[in-house]
Design a protein around this motif. Structure first.
Motif, PDB file in Angstrom:
ATOM      1  N   ALA A  89     -28.970 -10.530  44.757  1.00 14.85           N
ATOM      2  CA  ALA A  89     -28.722  -9.608  43.811  1.00 14.85           C
ATOM      3  C   ALA A  89     -29.696  -8.383  44.189  1.00 14.85           C
ATOM      4  N   GLU A  90     -31.167  -8.540  43.559  1.00 11.32           N
ATOM      5  CA  GLU A  90     -31.953  -7.617  43.424  1.00 11.32           C
ATOM      6  C   GLU A  90     -31.062  -6.321  44.687  1.00 11.32           C
ATOM      7  N   ALA A  91     -30.790  -7.024  46.291  1.00 13.37           N
ATOM      8  CA  ALA A  91     -30.195  -6.130  46.925  1.00 13.37           C
ATOM      9  C   ALA A  91     -29.210  -5.613  46.691  1.00 13.37           C
ATOM     10  N   ALA A  92     -28.284  -6.023  46.225  1.00  9.93           N
ATOM     11  CA  ALA A  92     -27.024  -5.438  44.896  1.00  9.93           C
ATOM     12  C   ALA A  92     -27.493  -4.623  44.445  1.00  9.93           C
ATOM     13  N   ARG A  93     -28.389  -4.463  43.786  1.00 15.13           N
ATOM     14  CA  ARG A  93     -28.877  -3.982  42.492  1.00 15.13           C
ATOM     15  C   ARG A  93     -28.958  -2.456  42.661  1.00 15.13           C
ATOM     16  N   ALA A  94     -30.418  -3.410  43.903  1.00 13.31           N
ATOM     17  CA  ALA A  94     -30.702  -1.876  44.708  1.00 13.31           C
ATOM     18  C   ALA A  94     -30.270  -0.821  45.312  1.00 13.31           C
ATOM     19  N   ILE A  95     -29.102  -1.436  45.426  1.00 16.04           N
ATOM     20  CA  ILE A  95     -28.103  -0.150  46.069  1.00 16.04           C
ATOM     21  C   ILE A  95     -27.238   0.195  45.461  1.00 16.04           C
ATOM     22  N   GLY A  96     -27.390   0.012  43.916  1.00 18.47           N
ATOM     23  CA  GLY A  96     -26.657   0.866  42.843  1.00 18.47           C
ATOM     24  C   GLY A  96     -25.479  -0.110  42.531  1.00 18.47           C
ATOM     25  N   LEU A  97     -25.156  -1.213  42.266  1.00 14.00           N
ATOM     26  CA  LEU A  97     -24.308  -2.137  42.280  1.00 14.00           C
ATOM     27  C   LEU A  97     -24.285  -2.232  41.061  1.00 14.00           C
ATOM     28  N   PRO A  98     -23.078  -1.390  39.559  1.00  8.16           N
ATOM     29  CA  PRO A  98     -22.955  -2.647  39.014  1.00  8.16           C
ATOM     30  C   PRO A  98     -23.268  -3.838  38.649  1.00  8.16           C
ATOM     31  N   PHE A  99     -23.151  -4.186  37.397  1.00  7.60           N
ATOM     32  CA  PHE A  99     -23.019  -6.041  37.701  1.00  7.60           C
ATOM     33  C   PHE A  99     -21.757  -6.027  37.739  1.00  7.60           C
ATOM     34  N   LEU A 100     -20.100  -5.773  37.619  1.00 10.13           N
ATOM     35  CA  LEU A 100     -19.213  -6.301  38.009  1.00 10.13           C
ATOM     36  C   LEU A 100     -18.850  -6.552  39.488  1.00 10.13           C
ATOM     37  N   SER A 101     -19.333  -5.185  39.750  1.00 12.36           N
ATOM     38  CA  SER A 101     -18.867  -4.616  41.515  1.00 12.36           C
ATOM     39  C   SER A 101     -20.580  -5.710  41.862  1.00 12.36           C
ATOM     40  N   LEU A 134     -18.985  -8.579  45.080  1.00 11.73           N
ATOM     41  CA  LEU A 134     -18.835  -8.063  46.189  1.00 11.73           C
ATOM     42  C   LEU A 134     -19.675  -9.177  46.402  1.00 11.73           C
ATOM     43  N   VAL A 135     -21.166  -9.613  45.898  1.00  5.14           N
ATOM     44  CA  VAL A 135     -22.321  -9.663  46.848  1.00  5.14           C
ATOM     45  C   VAL A 135     -22.346 -11.246  46.538  1.00  5.14           C
ATOM     46  N   ILE A 136     -22.882 -11.100  44.961  1.00  4.87           N
ATOM     47  CA  ILE A 136     -22.430 -12.911  44.608  1.00  4.87           C
ATOM     48  C   ILE A 136     -21.490 -13.442  44.530  1.00  4.87           C
ATOM     49  N   LEU A 137     -20.738 -13.335  44.025  1.00  3.85           N
ATOM     50  CA  LEU A 137     -19.345 -14.787  43.686  1.00  3.85           C
ATOM     51  C   LEU A 137     -18.856 -14.602  45.803  1.00  3.85           C
ATOM     52  N   PRO A 138     -18.438 -14.304  46.196  1.00  3.17           N
ATOM     53  CA  PRO A 138     -18.064 -14.523  47.721  1.00  3.17           C
ATOM     54  C   PRO A 138     -19.149 -15.384  48.503  1.00  3.17           C
ATOM     55  N   GLN A 139     -19.928 -15.160  47.748  1.00  2.00           N
ATOM     56  CA  GLN A 139     -21.461 -16.390  48.497  1.00  2.00           C
ATOM     57  C   GLN A 139     -21.521 -17.684  47.539  1.00  2.00           C
ATOM     58  N   ALA A 140     -21.329 -17.627  46.241  1.00  5.11           N
ATOM     59  CA  ALA A 140     -21.250 -18.484  45.232  1.00  5.11           C
ATOM     60  C   ALA A 140     -20.070 -19.008  45.449  1.00  5.11           C
ATOM     61  N   PHE A 141     -18.864 -18.768  46.051  1.00  6.65           N
ATOM     62  CA  PHE A 141     -17.479 -19.800  46.013  1.00  6.65           C
ATOM     63  C   PHE A 141     -18.283 -20.841  47.496  1.00  6.65           C
ATOM     64  N   ARG A 142     -18.725 -20.094  47.949  1.00  5.71           N
ATOM     65  CA  ARG A 142     -19.075 -20.740  49.394  1.00  5.71           C
ATOM     66  C   ARG A 142     -20.510 -21.708  49.417  1.00  5.71           C
ATOM     67  N   GLY A 143     -21.332 -21.812  48.142  1.00  8.62           N
ATOM     68  CA  GLY A 143     -22.121 -22.930  47.837  1.00  8.62           C
ATOM     69  C   GLY A 143     -21.068 -23.655  46.741  1.00  8.62           C
TER      70      GLY A 143
END
Lengths: 224, 295
Positions: free
Chosen positions: A124-136, A140-149
């Motif tokens: 999540a920190e990496a996603a924010r660091a590259i400037g992605l807002p919450f929904l993106s 793009l980052v959290i949910l794809p991994q979350a679904f697998r988990g």
């Protein structure tokens, strides 16, 4: 033994299982949709949505499914006038689907959320660091991994759903448990064989699903 | 559950404004849905005082809700105790060094976990009187209790097994090193610690038992749900209201149980070498062949 097989052949057992599987199919889709929305609400930075999501899950999870099914059939339809079809059997089927979906949505939500909890903070920190807002970041980052988990807990919820479709008996949907009751009433001398036959059906459905869930959850696990 | 703090930073002024807007929109949507339900209920005349009056009449509590609640608690209490016994026996059985015992206990546990509780209850309801084990009065209760025991006992057996597996292996090795047999080490060293580690999951299984006791309504056991249904099917037919009340009672009971679970987990967490999880898996989700559990 041959007498017993003759008894079995008098009933449409596969047809009844087919109803359980149809209930499972539709309820799984709807509960996953509602559950995903609830999970998004529960992790959103908006406190009113978080509150609403949490309240839904807490209330529904602590209510017996039987009450929800009875409520759908005795209140939602006759009292509040929610009707899906003029035909009784079709109407009862969809009322049962609604009840099952509403109930399992809370478990789907919790399964997804436990998946989200497996995503390390750094992602999540990496996603924010590259400037992605919450929904993106979520998409793009959290949910794809979350679904697998979340595969294992989602699978567990699916298996619970398969078994819980029998509670549709409370809505007089002619699924397996009602059929078995009818068989038991009419063939008192074969109670145990009838039970074992019906139970075997569930073992045959549930255990492969469990194995598939285990396989998938290991296969899809994000290696860290 | 720090999931939300994972996803976003401390908000700046613009984010705070957006959150405020989101909050208002969210609240409006939630209130809107609530208002729609209320309007729908009102248009069907569900707010008539005579429909809600049964909820505060002594008669309904004396003859319906309280006896129903009592029967629910009786069924749940018996089932919890018996499921614990069943779970301990078969959980330890699955850990036994004798292959036949292990295999037998594994088969029983996997079977009863895969079969829906309702199917078992229907079968027991038909079977027990034929075997002469129950009278017409006791049959519904006993069918409910045995059904709940077999299913939840099997789930608890799995908890016991995973609880023992979750302990550091030094515990068992220490037991063997001081000359205990495997069985003794399980009974005196591993099981007591596993029980503490699994307490939270155990209590959430008790919540499942309490909830599933409502299935008894389908085999004429007059527990809370059936009592509410009976009360609701008399004039003026306050079925919405009585089911609502039954749901509220269940939610409050389960809420108390869950709170106790959290409290207990916090208090005894330090007394095991395993880990007491404060947030066990959602109750209903413990119902599958566990990882590698089915052979």
């Amino acid at each position: 033994m041959s007498d017993f097989l003759e008894v079995l052949s008098n009933y449409d057992i596969l047809g009844a299982y087919w109803i359980n599987l149809s209930l499972t199919f539709f309820a799984a889709i709807f509960s996953l949709i509602i559950g995903t929305i609830l999970a998004m609400m529960r992790i959103a930075p908006v406190s009113s949505l978080r509150f609403a999501g949490t309240t839904y899950v807490t209330l529904v999870r602590n209510t017996p499914l039987t009450i929800i099914v009875v409520f759908a059939v005795l209140v939602l339809w006759p009292v509040l006038g929610v009707q899906f079809s003029e035909t009784f059997s079709i109407n009862f089927f969809w009322l049962a689907v609604v009840a099952l979906s509403v109930y399992h949505a809370s478990f789907m939500c919790e399964a997804l959320r436990s998946g989200i909890n497996t995503v390390p903070l750094g992602q999540a920190e990496a996603a924010r660091a590259i400037g992605l807002p919450f929904l993106s970041a979520a998409r793009l980052v959290i949910l794809p991994q979350a679904f697998r988990g979340a595969v294992a807990p989602l699978g567990n919820t699916l298996i619970a759903l398969v078994k819980n479709t029998t509670v549709a008996a409370a809505a007089s949907v002619p699924e397996v448990s009602i059929l078995m009751k009818e068989m038991l009433d009419q063939n008192g001398n074969y109670v145990l064989p009838i039970f074992l036959t019906i139970a075997a059906g569930f073992v045959i459905i549930v255990i492969p699903v469990g194995l598939a869930v285990t396989y998938l959850s290991q296969r899809l696990a994000v290696s860290r | 559950m720090s999931s939300h703090s994972v996803l976003f930073d401390a908000p700046g002024p613009r984010a705070r404004r957006n959150q405020m807007i989101g909050n208002i929109v969210g609240a409006v949507v939630v209130i809107g849905i609530g208002a729609f339900v209320v309007a729908q209920m009102a248009s069907k005349g569900q707010f008539a005082a005579e429909l809600w009056k049964p909820l505060i009449e002594a008669r309904s509590w004396q003859y319906y809700f309280l006896p129903g609640l009592q029967n629910t608690l009786i069924a749940a209490a018996y089932s919890i105790v018996l499921a614990m016994v069943f779970g301990l026996l078969f959980g330890v059985g699955r850990l036994a060094s004798n292959r036949v015992v292990r295999w037998f206990c594994g088969a029983v546990v996997e079977f009863f976990r895969a079969v829906p509780v309702l199917i078992m209850m229907f079968a027991l309801y038909a079977m027990l009187p034929r075997l002469g084990l129950t009278t017409p009065e006791t049959n519904p209760l006993i069918a409910v209790v045995i059904g709940l025991t077999l299913y939840n006992g099997s789930v608890i057996a799995e908890l016991v097994r995973s609880g023992v597996y979750g302990l550091p292996k030094g515990q068992r090795e220490a037991g063997l090193a001081i000359g205990m047999t495997r069985g003794k080490s399980i009974r005196f060293i591993e099981l007591p610690q596993a029980l503490i580690a699994m307490l939270p999951s155990l209590v959430s299984q008790f919540v499942v038992i309490l909830k599933d006791s409502a299935l008894g309504a389908l085999i004429t056991y007059t527990e809370l749900l059936r009592a509410a249904r009976l009360l609701g099917s008399d004039a003026p037919f306050p079925i919405l209201q009585t089911l609502f009340m039954a749901a509220v009672i269940f939610i409050v009971l389960n809420f108390i149980l869950s709170r106790i679970a959290e409290l207990v987990a916090r208090r005894v967490g330090g007394r095991t070498s395993g880990r007491a999880r404060a947030n066990p898996a959602p109750p209903n989700a413990v119902t599958v062949p566990a990882v590698g559990g089915t052979k």
